[in-house]
Write an enzyme that holds these catalytic residues in place. Structure first.
Site, PDB file in Angstrom:
ATOM      1  N   HIS A 287      -6.268   3.471   4.463  1.00 51.09           N
ATOM      2  CA  HIS A 287      -5.780   4.909   4.633  1.00 51.09           C
ATOM      3  C   HIS A 287      -5.251   5.184   5.862  1.00 51.09           C
ATOM      4  CE1 HIS A 287      -9.300   4.798   1.549  1.00 51.09           C
ATOM      5  NE2 HIS A 287      -8.505   5.707   1.277  1.00 51.09           N
ATOM      6  N   ASN A 288      -4.052   4.663   5.777  1.00 52.77           N
ATOM      7  CA  ASN A 288      -3.000   5.014   6.872  1.00 52.77           C
ATOM      8  C   ASN A 288      -1.881   5.981   6.507  1.00 52.77           C
ATOM      9  OD1 ASN A 288      -1.387   3.248   5.638  1.00 52.77           O
ATOM     10  ND2 ASN A 288      -2.269   1.436   6.331  1.00 52.77           N
ATOM     11  N   PHE A 289      -1.071   6.108   7.553  1.00 57.12           N
ATOM     12  CA  PHE A 289       0.289   6.926   7.068  1.00 57.12           C
ATOM     13  C   PHE A 289       1.146   6.536   6.191  1.00 57.12           C
ATOM     14  CE2 PHE A 289       4.837   7.999   7.902  1.00 57.12           C
ATOM     15  CZ  PHE A 289       4.687   9.432   7.789  1.00 57.12           C
ATOM     16  N   ARG A 290       1.225   5.089   5.994  1.00 55.43           N
ATOM     17  CA  ARG A 290       1.831   4.574   4.692  1.00 55.43           C
ATOM     18  C   ARG A 290       1.303   4.779   3.555  1.00 55.43           C
ATOM     19  NH1 ARG A 290       6.225   1.045   5.267  1.00 55.43           N
ATOM     20  NH2 ARG A 290       5.282   0.285   7.309  1.00 55.43           N
ATOM     21  N   HIS A 327      -3.359  14.754   2.443  1.00 58.65           N
ATOM     22  CA  HIS A 327      -4.765  14.528   1.748  1.00 58.65           C
ATOM     23  C   HIS A 327      -5.575  13.663   2.392  1.00 58.65           C
ATOM     24  CE1 HIS A 327      -3.060  10.757   0.249  1.00 58.65           C
ATOM     25  NE2 HIS A 327      -4.195  10.302  -0.230  1.00 58.65           N
ATOM     26  N   ASP A 437      -2.652   9.403  -5.958  1.00 53.35           N
ATOM     27  CA  ASP A 437      -3.499   8.945  -4.849  1.00 53.35           C
ATOM     28  C   ASP A 437      -3.984   7.441  -5.162  1.00 53.35           C
ATOM     29  OD1 ASP A 437      -5.127   8.711  -2.568  1.00 53.35           O
ATOM     30  OD2 ASP A 437      -6.802   9.883  -3.567  1.00 53.35           O
ATOM     31  N   TYR A 459     -12.394  -2.019   2.518  1.00 51.45           N
ATOM     32  CA  TYR A 459     -13.882  -2.219   1.752  1.00 51.45           C
ATOM     33  C   TYR A 459     -14.779  -3.212   2.394  1.00 51.45           C
ATOM     34  CZ  TYR A 459     -12.470   0.349  -2.427  1.00 51.45           C
ATOM     35  OH  TYR A 459     -12.088   1.660  -3.104  1.00 51.45           O
ATOM     36  N   ALA A 487     -12.030  -6.892  -8.964  1.00 51.36           N
ATOM     37  CA  ALA A 487     -12.060  -5.279  -8.353  1.00 51.36           C
ATOM     38  C   ALA A 487     -10.722  -4.572  -9.235  1.00 51.36           C
ATOM     39  CB  ALA A 487     -11.789  -5.338  -7.029  1.00 51.36           C
ATOM     40  N   GLN A 488      -9.648  -5.230  -9.475  1.00 49.75           N
ATOM     41  CA  GLN A 488      -8.590  -4.799 -10.142  1.00 49.75           C
ATOM     42  C   GLN A 488      -8.715  -4.348 -11.565  1.00 49.75           C
ATOM     43  OE1 GLN A 488      -7.820  -3.346  -7.257  1.00 49.75           O
ATOM     44  NE2 GLN A 488      -5.454  -3.296  -7.851  1.00 49.75           N
TER      45      GLN A 488
HETATM   46 ZN   LIG Z   1      -5.780   8.674  -0.663  1.00 50.85          ZN
END
Ligand SMILES: [Zn+2]
Length: 575
Positions: A287-290, A327, A437, A459, A487-488
Site C-alpha cells: 500500500h504505497n504510492f505505486r 483511496h 483497487d 500480509y 492465495a491467488q
Molecule cells: Zn488500494
C-alpha cells in the site's frame, strides 16, 4: 418498716436459700451498707459486692435503694410490687469459697468442656451453691479472656500476613503490567523499524500535508506519444517509472480527460496537490504510492476503454479519478482486522467501522483544506459538497468487508441498468473503484506477479506482528499456511472473475483485455498449485533432511517458481 418514708430500710437477701433480713438507716453511707451486707453474708468487710435483680440488672447499694419484702419461696424475693428476685453476685478471691484442688479440677474441666459451664451454673443456682458458682466465674472468664487474647493475636498476625501478601501481589501485578507495556512498546518500535514505516502521525502532523518540494523544482517530463498511448491500456507497465514520472502521468490523465479545463483547475495547484498526495503515501511493501498510481491508471484505462465519458458526467469522472488517487492515503500497512483487534487509535476513532477507509478520506480532505493543494477551489459550495460526498462514498466502498454487499447490489441493477438513475450510477462507480483497487491480476503476468509478492510481504509482516502481540491471525496471511498460488487462486476465482464478469455485462469490451487475463492468471496459478501439491507428496518420503529444508525454502519462495534455477532443481531432483 418497708415504707419509703420510714427512717429505716429493710432488705431481704437470698443467701444459699437462706433469707437474711438486713435493716439499715436511711442515713447510712453506701460504704456502711455494703459492710453490713458483707457481715450478713459472712464475708470479709472489704469484699466487693454486686447486687443483681432477677433480670440481671445491677442495683446500686446505697440508702435510697428500693426495699423489698421477704420472699415466700427460697429462691425469689419479691421486690416491692415487682416480680424481681434478688441474686447476689460476688467477686471473691478464689480461695474464699473453694478448695484449690476442686477449683483447679473444675477450671480444667470447663476449659476442656466449656459447653457444660452454663448448665453447671444453673445447677449451682438451684442448689444455692452461689459462692461456688460465683467463685468459678472469674477463672472461667479469665480463661475465656486468654483465649480471646490468643485469638486476637492470631487474627492480628494473620491479618498482617495477608496485608503483606496483598501488598506483594499488588506489586507483582503492577510489575507485570509495566513489563507488558514495555514489551508492547518495544515490539511496536521494532515493527516500525523493520517495516520501514513512517511514524504514525494520524492527522497530528501537518508537515506531510504540505509538499516538501515546491512546484518550480518539480521535474518536467515530456511523455512520449508511445507512453501516452500505453497509459490508456491495462497492460501498462507500472514498474518502470520513478515517482516523479508517475506524478507526470497522473497529471497528464487529469489534462487528457479535460478535467483541468472543464473545472477550471489551476495547473500549478494540480501539481502541488499530486506532490502532496505522493508524500502522504507510506513506504509499505504494497500500500504505497505505486499502488495508488496503479489503481488510478487502471481507472483511467477503464474510463477510456468503456468510453465512460459518454455516459458519465464530468463530475462523475472527476470523482472516480480523485477517489482512486486518494483511496489509500496514509495506509499504515496493517489492515482493518489488525486495527480492530489491536484496538488502535484509528479503530477507536472510527468505532471499528472501516477505520482505514475513513482515515484515507480524512487525510484526503485535510489536504484539500489547504488552499495551495485544493484542486476544487473554483467549485461553489454545493458543487464541492457533491464532489466530497462522491469521493467519500467511493473510498469507503474499497473496504473489502463490504465486497458482498456492494456486488450483490450491483448484480440486482446490472440487467436493467439505468445511466440516468443516480443510485445505479453511484453503485457502478463503487464497483469500478473496487475493480481498479484489486486489478493487479488483470495486468500481464510479469507486471502482476511482483504485486502478489508485495501483498504477501505486507500480509506476513502483519501476521508476524499479530503472533507477537497474541492477536488472531488470518490463515491467508500466515506465512506457514499460505503460498502464492493458494492465495491467488481463491481470490481470482471467487472475487475477481465474478466481479469483472458482472461489469462485463454492461461493458462487453472489457472481456478481452481484462476478464480473459484473469482467467489465464487463474489457470496459471492452478498449474503452479498442482506442481506444489506434487512436490509436497514427494516431500513426505524425502530422505535427506537438508534437501528437504532446501525444498521447503524454495516452495515458500514463490517468486522463484519460474526461475531457471528452480526448474533445474526440479529436473535434477525428480526426473
Ligand atoms: Zn488500494
Amino acid at each position: 418498716m418497708g415504707s419509703a418514708s420510714s427512717a429505716y430500710r429493710v432488705i431481704y437477701l437470698d443467701v444459699d436459700g437462706r433469707i437474711q433480713k438486713v435493716v439499715f438507716s436511711r442515713f447510712c453511707s453506701p460504704y456502711d451498707i455494703k459492710e453490713l451486707f458483707c457481715t450478713a453474708l459472712g464475708l470479709p468487710r472489704n469484699t466487693t459486692l454486686s447486687l443483681l435483680d432477677s433480670t440481671g440488672a445491677m442495683v446500686s447499694i446505697d440508702p435510697t435503694m428500693p426495699h423489698n419484702t421477704e420472699s415466700p419461696g427460697p429462691k425469689s424475693v419479691p421486690y416491692n410490687d415487682c416480680t424481681m428476685s434478688l441474686l447476689l453476685s460476688l467477686s471473691l478471691p478464689l480461695s474464699l469459697s473453694l478448695s484449690l484442688p476442686l477449683f483447679y479440677f473444675l477450671t480444667l474441666f470447663f476449659r476442656l468442656f466449656p459447653s457444660f459451664y452454663l448448665p453447671f451454673l444453673f445447677f449451682l443456682s438451684l442448689s444455692r451453691s452461689l459462692a461456688l458458682s460465683l467463685s468459678l466465674c472469674p477463672s472461667l472468664f479469665l480463661c475465656r479472656a486468654f483465649k480471646i487474647n490468643e485469638l486476637k493475636t492470631e487474627v492480628t498476625n494473620r491479618l498482617a500476613m495477608l496485608e503483606k501478601r496483598v501488598e506483594l501481589e499488588g506489586m507483582k501485578v503492577v510489575e507485570i503490567e509495566k513489563c507488558r507495556s514495555d514489551i508492547k512498546k518495544l515490539r511496536e518500535e521494532m515493527a516500525s523499524r523493520n517495516n520501514r514505516l513512517v511514524t504514525c502521525h494520524f492527522l497530528d502532523d501537518n508537515k506531510k500535508l504540505t509538499p516538501r518540494r515546491d512546484v518550480p523544482s518539480y521535474p518536467k517530463y515530456h511523455l512520449s506519444q508511445e507512453t501516452v498511448e500505453a497509459l490508456r491500456q491495462p497492460t501498462f507497465d507500472v514498474w518502470q517509472w520513478e515517482p516523479n514520472e508517475m506524478l507526470s502521468c497522473l497529471e497528464h490523465m487529469y489534462h487528457d480527460l479535460d478535467l483541468v479545463k472543464d473545472f477550471n483547475m489551476n495547473p500549478i495547484t494540480l501539481k502541488r496537490w499530486l506532490l502532496c498526495i505522493h508524500d502522504n503515501y507510506r513506504m509499505n511493501p504494497f500500500h504505497n504510492f505505486r499502488h495508488c498510481f496503479c489503481v488510478t491508471q487502471m481507472m483511467y484505462s477503464m474510463i477510456c476503454l468503456c468510453s465512460l465519458q459518454e455516459t458519465f458526467t464530468q463530475v462523475d469522472i472527476l470523482i472516480l479519478m480523485t477517489a482512486a488517487v486518494c483511496h489509500d492515503l496514509d495506509h499504515p500497512g496493517y489492515n482493518n482486522m489488525y486495527q480492530i483487534n489491536a484496538r488502535t487509535e484509528l479503530a477507536v476513532r472510527y468505532n471499528d467501522i472501516s477505520p482505514l477507509e475513513n482515515h484515507h478520506c480524512a487525510i484526503a480532505f485535510q489536504i484539500f483544506s489547504q488552499p495551495d493543494c485544493n484542486i476544487f477551489s473554483t467549485f461553489d459550495p454545493e458543487a464541492f459538497k457533491q464532489i466530497r460526498q462522491g469521493i467519500i462514498t467511493l473510498i469507503l466502498a474499497t473496504d473489502m468487508a463490504r465486497h458482498g454487499e456492494i456486488l450483490d447490489s450491483f448484480k440486482h441493477k446490472v440487467d436493467s441498468f439505468d445511466f440516468t438513475d443516480e443510485e445505479h450510477v453511484t453503485c457502478l462507480k463503487m464497483v469500478l473503484i473496487k475493480c481498479c483497487d484489486i486489478s493487479n491480476e488483470v495486468r500481464p503476468m510479469e507486471v502482476a506477479e511482483p504485486w502478489a509478492d508485495c501483498l504477501l510481504e505486507e500480509y506476513f509482516m502483519q501476521s508476524d506482528r499479530e503472533k507477537a502481540e497474541g492477536l488472531p491471525v488470518a490463515p491467508f496471511m500466515d506465512r506457514e499456511k499460505v503460498t502464492k498460488p493458494t492465495a491467488q487462486i481463491g481470490f481470482i476465482k471467487f472475487v475477481l472473475i465474478p466481479m469483472f464478469e458482472t461489469v462485463m455485462k454492461l461493458f462487453p469490451q472489457i472481456e478481452d483485455v481484462m476478464v480473459q487475463p484473469l482467467r489465464e492468471s487463474r489457470d496459471r496459478y492452478e498449474e503452479l498449485k498442482q506442481i506444489d501439491d506434487a512436490m509436497n507428496e514427494l516431500l513426505t518420503d524425502w530422505p535427506d533432511g537438508q534437501s528437504k529444508s532446501f525444498y521447503q525454502g524454495m516452495s515458500t519462495c514463490t517468486a522463484d517458481y519460474f526461475s531457471e534455477q528452480y526448474l533445474d532443481f526440479l529436473l535434477r531432483c525428480f526426473f
